[in-house]
Design a protein around this motif. Sequence first.
Motif, mmCIF file in Angstrom:
data_model
loop_
_atom_site.group_PDB
_atom_site.id
_atom_site.type_symbol
_atom_site.label_atom_id
_atom_site.label_comp_id
_atom_site.label_asym_id
_atom_site.label_seq_id
_atom_site.Cartn_x
_atom_site.Cartn_y
_atom_site.Cartn_z
ATOM 1 N N VAL A 136 0.786 -1.097 -0.067
ATOM 2 C CA VAL A 136 -0.292 0.008 -0.024
ATOM 3 C C VAL A 136 0.750 1.441 -0.137
ATOM 4 C CG1 VAL A 136 -1.953 -1.094 1.104
ATOM 5 C CG2 VAL A 136 -0.374 0.354 2.526
ATOM 6 N N GLU A 137 0.446 2.167 -0.061
ATOM 7 C CA GLU A 137 0.847 3.773 -0.340
ATOM 8 C C GLU A 137 1.612 4.059 1.213
ATOM 9 O OE1 GLU A 137 2.658 6.481 -2.337
ATOM 10 O OE2 GLU A 137 0.931 5.659 -3.203
ATOM 11 N N PRO A 138 2.800 4.159 1.141
ATOM 12 C CA PRO A 138 3.540 4.446 2.445
ATOM 13 C C PRO A 138 2.803 5.787 3.117
ATOM 14 C CG PRO A 138 5.225 4.124 0.902
ATOM 15 C CD PRO A 138 3.793 4.086 0.115
ATOM 16 N N PRO A 139 2.498 5.819 4.458
ATOM 17 C CA PRO A 139 2.110 7.082 5.003
ATOM 18 C C PRO A 139 3.038 8.188 5.066
ATOM 19 C CG PRO A 139 2.277 5.585 6.440
ATOM 20 C CD PRO A 139 2.771 4.690 5.485
ATOM 21 N N ALA A 140 2.571 9.514 4.845
ATOM 22 C CA ALA A 140 3.454 10.473 4.943
ATOM 23 C C ALA A 140 3.570 10.771 6.244
ATOM 24 C CB ALA A 140 2.843 11.713 4.044
ATOM 25 N N PRO A 141 4.678 11.725 6.711
ATOM 26 C CA PRO A 141 4.630 12.155 7.978
ATOM 27 C C PRO A 141 3.096 12.731 8.509
ATOM 28 C CG PRO A 141 6.479 12.936 6.956
ATOM 29 C CD PRO A 141 5.555 12.354 5.917
ATOM 30 N N THR A 142 2.795 12.274 9.695
ATOM 31 C CA THR A 142 1.249 12.692 10.318
ATOM 32 C C THR A 142 1.544 12.852 11.549
ATOM 33 O OG1 THR A 142 -0.844 11.838 10.244
ATOM 34 C CG2 THR A 142 0.822 10.133 10.655
ATOM 35 N N THR A 143 0.300 13.449 11.988
ATOM 36 C CA THR A 143 0.102 13.835 13.444
ATOM 37 C C THR A 143 -0.837 12.714 14.163
ATOM 38 O OG1 THR A 143 -2.040 15.374 12.941
ATOM 39 C CG2 THR A 143 0.246 16.100 13.281
ATOM 40 N N HIS A 144 -1.227 11.418 13.171
ATOM 41 C CA HIS A 144 -2.101 10.597 13.657
ATOM 42 C C HIS A 144 -1.299 9.615 14.569
ATOM 43 C CE1 HIS A 144 -5.486 10.845 10.969
ATOM 44 N NE2 HIS A 144 -4.515 11.200 10.006
ATOM 45 N N LEU A 145 -2.099 8.947 15.440
ATOM 46 C CA LEU A 145 -1.338 8.162 16.490
ATOM 47 C C LEU A 145 -0.491 7.173 15.807
ATOM 48 C CD1 LEU A 145 -1.142 7.349 19.435
ATOM 49 C CD2 LEU A 145 -3.125 5.649 19.011
ATOM 50 N N CYS A 146 0.849 6.915 16.143
ATOM 51 C CA CYS A 146 1.681 6.112 15.815
ATOM 52 C C CYS A 146 2.142 5.378 17.085
ATOM 53 C CB CYS A 146 2.903 6.990 15.100
ATOM 54 S SG CYS A 146 4.249 5.781 14.350
ATOM 55 N N LEU A 147 2.148 3.974 16.815
ATOM 56 C CA LEU A 147 2.494 3.021 17.885
ATOM 57 C C LEU A 147 3.824 2.151 17.402
ATOM 58 C CD1 LEU A 147 -1.250 1.519 17.895
ATOM 59 C CD2 LEU A 147 -0.272 3.179 19.516
ATOM 60 N N ASN A 148 4.744 2.286 18.584
ATOM 61 C CA ASN A 148 5.860 1.389 18.089
ATOM 62 C C ASN A 148 5.317 0.183 18.570
ATOM 63 O OD1 ASN A 148 8.406 0.125 19.188
ATOM 64 N ND2 ASN A 148 9.182 1.572 17.479
ATOM 65 N N VAL A 149 5.400 -1.108 18.086
ATOM 66 C CA VAL A 149 5.064 -2.361 18.532
ATOM 67 C C VAL A 149 6.167 -3.213 18.390
ATOM 68 C CG1 VAL A 149 3.351 -4.316 18.430
ATOM 69 C CG2 VAL A 149 2.776 -1.980 18.053
ATOM 70 N N ASP A 150 7.114 -3.559 19.383
ATOM 71 C CA ASP A 150 8.318 -4.488 19.261
ATOM 72 C C ASP A 150 9.003 -4.007 18.099
ATOM 73 O OD1 ASP A 150 7.527 -6.042 21.211
ATOM 74 O OD2 ASP A 150 6.583 -7.677 20.186
ATOM 75 N N GLY A 151 9.290 -2.839 18.120
ATOM 76 C CA GLY A 151 10.411 -2.215 17.100
ATOM 77 C C GLY A 151 9.810 -1.960 15.751
ATOM 78 N N VAL A 152 8.379 -1.941 15.301
ATOM 79 C CA VAL A 152 7.652 -1.771 14.192
ATOM 80 C C VAL A 152 6.901 -0.775 14.528
ATOM 81 C CG1 VAL A 152 6.403 -2.388 12.202
ATOM 82 C CG2 VAL A 152 7.947 -4.126 13.414
ATOM 83 N N ASP A 153 7.035 0.371 13.709
ATOM 84 C CA ASP A 153 5.970 1.701 13.687
ATOM 85 C C ASP A 153 4.913 1.487 13.016
ATOM 86 O OD1 ASP A 153 7.760 2.986 15.514
ATOM 87 O OD2 ASP A 153 8.844 4.108 14.265
ATOM 88 N N TRP A 154 3.711 1.782 13.660
ATOM 89 C CA TRP A 154 2.222 1.630 12.861
ATOM 90 C C TRP A 154 1.390 2.863 13.124
ATOM 91 C CZ3 TRP A 154 0.880 -3.013 10.179
ATOM 92 C CH2 TRP A 154 1.498 -3.896 10.261
ATOM 93 N N VAL A 155 0.875 3.318 12.022
ATOM 94 C CA VAL A 155 0.079 4.551 12.039
ATOM 95 C C VAL A 155 -1.315 3.977 12.212
ATOM 96 C CG1 VAL A 155 -0.498 6.741 10.984
ATOM 97 C CG2 VAL A 155 1.945 6.107 11.159
#
Length: 154
Positions: free
Chosen positions: A69-88
Amino acid sequence: MAVSAAAGAGYLLLAPGHSVPPGPFADDPRCAKVVSAAPETLLGRDRDRVSGAGAAAWGDASIVLRCGVEPPAPTTHLCLNVDGVDWVLDEAEADGGGARVLTTYGRTPAVEVTVEGGDGLDGGVLVALNRSLRDIPQQAKCLDMQDALPAQPS
């Protein structure tokens, strides 16, 4: 596999599955690795038969993974780091009571995971899927709000 009477005409009926629209970059070879490395069961849900490049689903498509999928651009949405992987988290979807849609941040191709229902399974789903993302290197990370603010003079 069931064969219909039309098989003599060259048609073969397959067991029903779920059609998942591919992301624009689903043909990236790393997506094939992500899908093949994804678990057969996910939080007690069996993997579904899926058509669509770069896709996997579990539990009658209550959990869907789309790679490319299209990678997200920098955002103010909630970003979670789950075991070293960032998820928006797509907050608009979540606030509307719909499915929770999370997309990897800082990885290309990006991976999107959709979790139906608000039963709080997102974290467990992401932990279980993170292992399948090891072939997609992280190129950027989410910033903590304090990392994004300019330093204040003391």
